[in-house]
Design an enzyme around this catalytic site. Structure first.
Site: not given
Lengths: 554, 554
Positions: A331, A440, A445, A185
């Site tokens: 992934e 936040k 959010w 990754t």
């Protein structure tokens, strides 16, 4: 009771079997320099793949051993995609854009036994080798020049190596769970994590990408692979072109946006894939070019890594090019979702259709998805409820290679993507943010990606990123960094533009209009770096670093 | 070294998961009678499938048990396709057109524990039950009427049974090698042979059919499934439509050619599949109809079982319909080859293109093929060398169910198809004949299929078959049986027509112009019956049986 069917494994070598018999006369083309191309047939390709497999066996590469590649997108690199796993070894593509220390970490962690590298990478590999890569027993150099003067040893020319190979080499019949490829990754936090792809996963992903309502990858396509081949098997596009018998075109060494435009015109490219920034750079090149370009062959441009803006979708329509997108990750081999327009939604207004096309799409076959709340409850597919996206499929990683972080991400049979999104009633996923990039603010959010997409849609904005900065009252507040396309752009413009689209408390407190936004090695905004600059020296830290052209902090 | 990928099995229930979430509002439509259709959504379908799975478990059907179906093509039959294997049992589709003794053999050989049948089949099932089917513990009747007065017991209405089921039933996670479906060959010689399909084989075949350069099965298609659902899972078309979210249309009970035409017009069908004779019957219906039909929606007509003639391909072009073909068999789930035009060949003359389209096509992904000489040597792909076709894939049978004939057909990891063909340098297969239908004349082979195709291309010929008859001098010689479309057709016409196309010794010695040619239960020419008639009473035996209209024996 079992079915009475042949126990034939799903192997990459069987995709090659297909192509060398049915599409042997179709071409693989690599851009060399202006007006010049290397071109050969899939039949030639297959013979060289077989030569490479047998040469690696002769070199002592055993089944399961990792063979690293550090290379651009070209036909030799593609030969390693099939030739290394053909004999049962594992092709480990290494990101060329990493620092030597990061490459060293990855090579040592994977335990690569051989490195196959482009000739222009030798000075960098020498640096890596000096840092210490004890598992590497041999170096192989791809290119047309003689061997360079180097301390790397033993070292072989790729062409000499395969000249000694056997073009009739028979691939062993492997278990389909055998590892075929490996990729790390890009790791915006911590060390890179290794993902190990099985033959089964790669064949199944290839089959999905070859279906209708995906890329339109039929035999008649002429496909330009711009996504780096070091990144998740080049998005699995080369394998799909191979299986389908499409003409495959590689941009070669150090391609520019102008090269891509040239290649599309020269080769009558019908489809291409790359990061969103590729579509933008090609547009900018064409805009600034004095030449007329005929790109009318280009029907499909798959832009990934982030959502392409409506502006870029509309711009490319002048050539009849449809900009499409999807969502995936290292992934997931890599594709999770692909965006196509369901026929029941095809009669919507242009606004509706663009809104739909900006979603990340529906899960591909064999892929299951769900969104989960913080407290572990599955959320409804109502287009509003947002949570972390969990995925499950035969081409999703069950673990990272030798990595304790497996337990953070793979739990209960699902991969926890770290992406926050919602799913609409037709199964279209919208990725709102990375869990760690969500802002936040006051118990609510704010999606940094929603703000970024809105800012990028402003006609005077080239690109924009939004990060969270600490705030005493609200916990966090958004900060926008914007690259202008037009010097007249002002903070007031941006505020007014966002005010039409978002609740007041979503509007960033601060805007920085900058020359450039730092990117990761795979072209994503490097928010980690921006946050680090801010935490060291506040707004000044970012300003000093980014060559601010206009500071409009409120 | 294994890949580190999730061990997610390939299961039919996962195709359903996809469809109920992404395509829940798309439709499954069944023709009831003129102007009347049953229509419901995939969401309704999925709930009823889950109800059926749970109801069968309640009824005591255990994993691995065979549940037989004897039914037409309609939505309830399709529910059994998913509902029976959903719980781990095996859906065994039984050919409705067989004699009671043959159905009895098949039911007993498979050991079916439950039979799910259409209400119009009850009188026939009663006959079969009287012959003895001891494994059958229950009968279930699909239809809208009350239960019939019958000695079959215990017997349930399908609607009552599933009303007791659970629409939230969770399908068990099975091993992908678990048997999902079963089908017996139509067996032109000897008893039928049973093939047992795994979930894996069916999912992989479905994925192949959904790819480009095959059927064009995208989400936006409206597909009419004419191929009988008792025959190799309806050619796997319903599963492909399900996975892709295409609208699926079934012709219902006892459909006629006129019904198919009506349905195409009513439902704006975009693609359909059926035996070659379906395309011919629809053409004949339209020709004799006084009405104008709008069939312009129909883009793809997949005609199988034998090669469609150029005449039928050309006829359908008036609607913009492309007649396509493939090659497969019960043992291959079923598809082996599919015919599409490789772009490198697309610029040929019309003659070349039709010749290419009359070939059976290239092997689909995952399918390996070869042709073998009588003495076990692999023959080249030169378009001339003819031998038995051997095939190998994850969806090819490794054995017949409890059948000693396995060892005749499955050897060395390959299925020996019993078909003689050649393969051209682009991998296009031409099936020349069944091994047993080849005519051995004077030490050379004559292909009965080549002669049949040539005869069928004569403008005055409706259909034609050619069989071998014993000959003292040459061992065997061809006999042609021809159905005329025009009463003026003469043997001299046919001889002259063939003389332009074949060597003299290929021309049949004898021609019979007949009213009809006997067909097998799946619509193929019944050469076995013709040969039997000939061996009993020579040419007269055939003439007496076939209501000869014009006897032109030389």
């Amino acid at each position: 009771m079992d079915g009475l069917m042949m126990d034939q494994p799903l192997l990459l070598s069987d995709l090659l079997w297909r192509t060398e018999r049915l599409f042997h006369d179709k071409k693989i083309v690599t851009y060399l320099e202006a007006g010049s191309y290397h071109s050969y047939t899939y039949a030639d390709f297959a013979k060289r793949v077989r030569r490479l497999s047998s040469a690696l066996v002769k070199l002592g590469v055993r089944p399961g051993e990792r063979v690293g590649t550090i290379a651009w997108n070209h036909y030799r690199h593609f030969e390693t995609y099939l030739g290394i796993p053909g004999s049962g070894a594992v092709v480990h593509t290494i990101n060329m854009r990493l620092f030597p220390e990061q490459q060293q970490y990855i090579i040592n962690h994977a335990g690569d036994s051989v490195l196959i590298v482009d000739e222009d990478q030798i000075p960098l590999i020498e640096q890596v080798a000096e840092l210490g890569i004890p598992s590497v027993r041999a170096f192989v150099v791809m290119g047309d020049k003689p061997l360079p003067d180097t301390a790397l040893a033993p070292i072989y020319r790729y062409e000499d190596l395969i000249a000694d190979g056997d073009e009739d080499y028979e691939f062993p019949v492997l278990d389909e769970r055998t590892a075929a490829a490996m990729c790390y990754t890009s790791a915006t936090t911590g060390e890179p994590k290794g993902v190990v792809y099985s033959h089964r996963a790669m064949v199944l992903q290839t089959m999905c990408l070859a279906m209708h309502d995906k890329l339109n990858m039929s035999e008649s396509q002429v496909w330009l692979e711009v996504s780096p081949m070091f990144h998740v098997n080049g998005w699995n596009i080369p394998h799909t072109a191979l299986m389908q018998g499409a003409t495959l075109v590689f941009p070669g060494v150090r391609p520019t946006a102008g090269d891509y435009v040239q290649i599309v015109q020269d080769q009558k490219i019908t489809g291409m894939n790359g990061a969103v920034t590729i579509g933008t750079m090609m547009r900018d090149f064409i805009r600034s070019s004095s030449q007329e370009w005929d790109l009318s062959s280009l029907k499909t441009m798959w832009l990934g890594g982030q959502a392409p803006s409506r502006a870029i979708m509309e711009w490319w329509e002048r050539y009849g090019t449809c900009v499409v997108q999807g969502y995936g990750s290292t992934e997931n081999t890599p594709q999770v979702c692909f965006s196509s327009i369901k026929s029941t939604l095809a009669n919507g207004s242009p606004e509706d259709i663009y809104a739909l096309r900006q979603k990340q799409g529906q899960p591909i076959p064999l892929m299951k998805i769900k969104i989960m709340s913080d407290n572990g409850l599955e959320l409804p597919w109502d287009g509003r409820s947002a949570g972390e996206l969990w995925v499950q499929s035969p081409f999703t990683a069950s673990a990272y290679y030798n990595d304790v972080r497996t337990k953070e991400h793979m739990q209960d049979g699902w991969f926890h993507t770290g992406d926050v999104g919602c799913i609409d009633p037709d199964g279209y996923v919208v990725i709102m943010d990375r869990v760690k990039d969500l802002i936040k603010s006051g118990g609510e959010w704010i999606s940094s990606i929603d703000l970024e997409n809105a800012l990028a849609a402003h006609p005077k904005v080239r690109e924009a990123t939004v990060i969270a900065i600490p705030d005493e009252k609200w916990l966090e507040r958004p900060l926008a960094c914007v690259v202008a396309d037009d010097k007249s752009l002002s903070e007031a413009d941006l505020r007014a533009f966002l005010a039409e689209r978002f609740a007041k408390w979503w509007i960033p407190d601060s805007f920085l209009i900058v020359d450039t936004i730092p990117k990761t090695s795979v072209g994503k905004f490097n928010k980690k770096e921006l946050r680090a600059l801010y935490s060291e020296n506040g707004m000044r830290g970012i300003e000093q670093h980014l060559e601010i052209v206009q500071d409009t902090v409120a």
